[in-house]
Write an enzyme that holds these catalytic residues in place. Structure first.
Site, PDB file in Angstrom:
ATOM      1  CE  LYS A 308      -0.501   4.720 -12.996  1.00 53.49           C
ATOM      2  NZ  LYS A 308      -0.143   4.913 -11.586  1.00 53.49           N
ATOM      3  CE  LYS A 337      -1.937  11.962 -13.071  1.00 55.99           C
ATOM      4  NZ  LYS A 337      -0.975  12.643 -13.947  1.00 55.99           N
ATOM      5  CG  ASP A 338       0.778   9.778  -6.671  1.00 57.02           C
ATOM      6  OD1 ASP A 338       1.656  10.485  -7.171  1.00 57.02           O
ATOM      7  OD2 ASP A 338      -0.202  10.233  -6.069  1.00 57.02           O
ATOM      8  CE  LYS A 339       5.457   0.156  -6.988  1.00 58.31           C
ATOM      9  NZ  LYS A 339       4.406  -0.637  -6.358  1.00 58.31           N
TER      10      LYS A 339
END
Length: 705
Positions: A308, A337-339
């Site tokens: 993503k 998880k990170d954006k």
């Protein structure tokens, strides 16, 4: 926006506009969604003091903004699909949290508010389903980001004050493009997750290719339009010419195989048999997985790798669940998880076929699903070993010698395992203040802290909601000001509408549990950061008698005659709670003093409400990254990617061609970290910078004048 911008800010706007141009990294077609840049270049002076203390006076060095996950409203408005239509009620609400595993509260999650009274929750839910994600530009605040962030937090505010290395700091730009920050999950078996296979596994229960010929091209077209809600018809009827049970079974199987999301039934119409295909869930309801059609020989869970871009994990799960027409809680994963990054992680989903999941690759931008397999069990939070990071710092100014010194220090010594700035929010009301009020059982203060007007980086509709709340104290009226109601503010207002102003505890309970607990975890993190800074200030980077180390899962003290058996990398510090012990030296008293000042009893961390009782935990004070490697590369075009992503490799793209003597220099680094550690804190140690957005924005604005 420029008409209202101050003159001194115009150069910043021009650079920001240039950085907003579409790009096409990671192999996706069409214009890319690039959030407003909050990561503009700044410079660092020398910093030569060992374990240097940072203060508001000593921070003369400029720095670079990192890990900004506050997504602009345009990003939600411009979320696009290529071949699939979004069902009504699809949630694309923005997360207000920053990047990292410690997201601030606010991640959207479907919540059932039940029935209500006057200004009923039922009506509010209907409004929520009808809400539009797109917000006009006129609805957004035109105040500059720099002005909004002047009320934010600095590292000093949350106890981040020390460095462990002695090298000289230098400047660099982190996340000039979100594709400069790539995270791959490390599974419990130590394997790094990669997306490298988009094929659907062969399954003996899937229909053979022969059955696909039973539908005409016209029938397939009608079914596809029905599946994607592209027509106004509620169903598609297919006449069974050769009316046998075997023939009907083949048609049923074919439709369900080729068009995930459709159900079928047999009907008699004027003496003829028809197979009727339809959406069992309807346009707004969420369907449970089809349990009756799931083969017993197949594992109940389909595991897959999710790639993503610029989306946090919970937002991604919400998007997938809406397209699949299932509830988000049938998905499981090992870690968030990170954006603002490209991330790759493993996901498991209950009784959804790989075929159905693979179909989403045609529907969604900024997502890819692959590496499918059927398994017996779901995934569990915390099962992962950690994450592997690939990070590019662009336009670095450090000499080769400075870079070498900094990276060797990171590899050999490590960095202080602080909780990063994203743990504490971006506005003038830090999340740890809400957590402290919860622990104090001060529920009116909890409500006020979340809903009252505040300074800082907020979207216009939230500002209007807060103003309405301050004026009327009417939760239904304030809620009507929110086009995106799945934020924490919207959920709390829904709760107040349902339970009334005298039952704030129940109203607050409507917020998803994980998001509620984020607040008190933020307070624990705030205490831990401050105590670790004091521990390093008082005792340096060596173990001392009275420090704590772990033997298995049990904490034990370092005795005087045992100090030589340990290093600073073994020492842990407690997060406050009822099930931890504290160091035997002066830091024990510092913990007590800090909690006493906050009207909390360190000897009784149990809460009247069980969810908010803190058991505590232990955390290493120094982390040494694993698998550390780096190289300095040069390039001429600031828009080109400097390495291939998993999707680039799947599409067979050659590696980027870099200039041998380019205009710009970049530091590409790779390293692995255990769960719940912050890559920004490792990068902070390399660059010797303050990672707070407030400090970065202030210095960035000054740099452009």
């Amino acid at each position: 926006m420029s008409e209202r911008a101050p003159r001194g800010f115009l150069p910043l706007l021009r650079v920001a506009a240039a950085l907003l141009r579409p790009h096409s990294s990671a192999g996706f077609r069409g214009a890319r969604l690039v959030p407003r840049p909050r990561f503009l270049k700044c410079s660092f002076g020398a910093l030569k003091l060992d374990m240097t203390e940072m203060s508001g006076v000593s921070l003369k060095r400029s720095c670079v903004a990192v890990e900004d996950d506050g997504a602009p409203a345009e990003e939600a408005k411009k979320q696009r699909v290529s071949e699939c239509s979004v069902p009504a009620g699809t949630d694309r609400s923005e997360s207000e949290s920053l990047l990292g595993t410690g997201n601030a509260p606010g991640s959207p999650e479907a919540v059932n508010a039940g029935s209500g009274n006057n200004n009923s929750a039922t009506q509010l839910e209907e409004e929520e389903e009808e809400e539009e994600d797109g917000l006009s530009e006129e609805e957004e605040e035109e105040e500059s980001f720099a002005d909004m962030m002047k009320h934010g937090l600095t590292e000093l505010d949350v106890g981040i004050t020390k460095f462990v290395s002695s090298h000289q700091g230098f400047s660099g730009i982190l996340k000039e493009r979100y594709s400069d920050f790539v995270v791959h999950e490390i599974g419990k078996d130590g394997r790094i997750s990669h997306l490298d296979d988009l094929s659907v596994p062969a399954d003996e229960e899937d229909p053979s290719e022969d059955v696909c010929t039973v539908l005409t091209a016209e029938e397939k077209q009608q079914l596809e339009e029905l599946q994607l809600f592209k027509n106004k018809e509620a169903s598609v009827a297919i006449e069974v010419i050769e009316d046998t049970k075997e023939k009907r079974t083949i048609i049923h199987q074919t439709i369900k195989s080729l068009f995930p999301g459709l159900e079928t039934k047999t009907e008699d119409r004027e003496g003829k048999k028809y197979i009727v295909a339809y959406h069992a869930a309807g346009k707004k309801a969420l369907a449970n997985p089809r349990k009756h059609s799931w083969p017993k020989s197949r594992g109940s869970y389909c595991h897959f790798v999710l790639y993503k871009e610029n989306k946090d994990t919970m937002d991604a799960i919400n998007v997938l669940s809406k397209y699949l027409r299932v509830k988000p809680n049938i998905f499981s994963y090992m870690g968030t998880k990170d954006k603002r990054a490209i991330t790759v992680q493993e996901i498991a989903v209950l009784k959804i076929t790989a075929q159905r999941l693979a179909h989403l690759n045609k529907c969604l931008m900024n997502f890819k699903l692959g590496n499918f397999s059927y398994q017996k069990n779901p995934l569990k939070l915390g099962e992962l070993q950690g994450n592997h990071f690939t990070v590019v710092l662009r336009n670095v100014t450090g000499t080769d010698e400075q870079v070498q010194h900094a990276m060797n220090s990171l590899k050999e010594i490590g960095f202080i395992n602080y909780y990063g700035m994203q743990r504490f929010g971006t506005t003038a009301v830090p999340t740890y203040q809400v957590g402290r009020a919860i622990l104090q059982n001060s529920w009116t203060e909890v409500m006020d802290l979340i809903l009252k007007p505040r300074s800082g980086a907020e979207k216009g509709y939230l500002v209007k909601c807060r103003e309405e709340w301050a004026k009327t104290r009417d939760p239904a009226a304030a809620l009507r000001k929110l086009p995106v109601k799945r934020c924490v503010e919207g959920q709390l207002l829904r709760g107040l509408s349902k339970y009334g102003m005298k039952n704030i505890v129940s109203a607050f309970g409507i917020i998803p549990r994980n998001n509620r607990l984020m607040y008190i975890h933020s307070y624990q993190s705030y205490v831990w950061n401050n105590m670790v800074s004091k521990r390093i200030e008082d005792y340096g980077l060596k173990p001392v008698p009275g420090d704590l180390v772990l033997k298995g899962a049990t904490a034990t003290y370092i005795e005087e005659d045992d100090v030589h058996n340990y290093s600073i990398h073994d020492v842990v510090m407690p997060l406050p709670g009822f099930d931890v012990i504290y160091p035997k030296h002066e830091i024990r008293d510092a913990y007590r003093e800090m909690l006493t000042a906050d009207n909390l009893d360190i000897d009784n961390m149990r809460h009247k409400i069980r969810d908010y009782s803190l058991s505590g935990a232990y955390r290493k004070i120094i982390i040494r990254p694993q698998n550390v490697s780096w190289e300095v590369v040069t390039y001429d075009d600031p828009k080109i990617p400097l390495f291939n992503t998993d999707v680039d490799n799947l599409e067979g793209k050659p590696p980027p061609v870099l200039a041998s003597e380019g205009k710009y220099r970049a530091l590409k680094m790779e390293f692995s970290l255990p769960p719940s550690t912050y890559a920004t804190m490792a990068i902070r140690e390399v660059l010797k910078m303050d990672t707070s957005i407030k400090n970065q924005t202030k210095l960035n604005t000054a740099w452009f004048r």
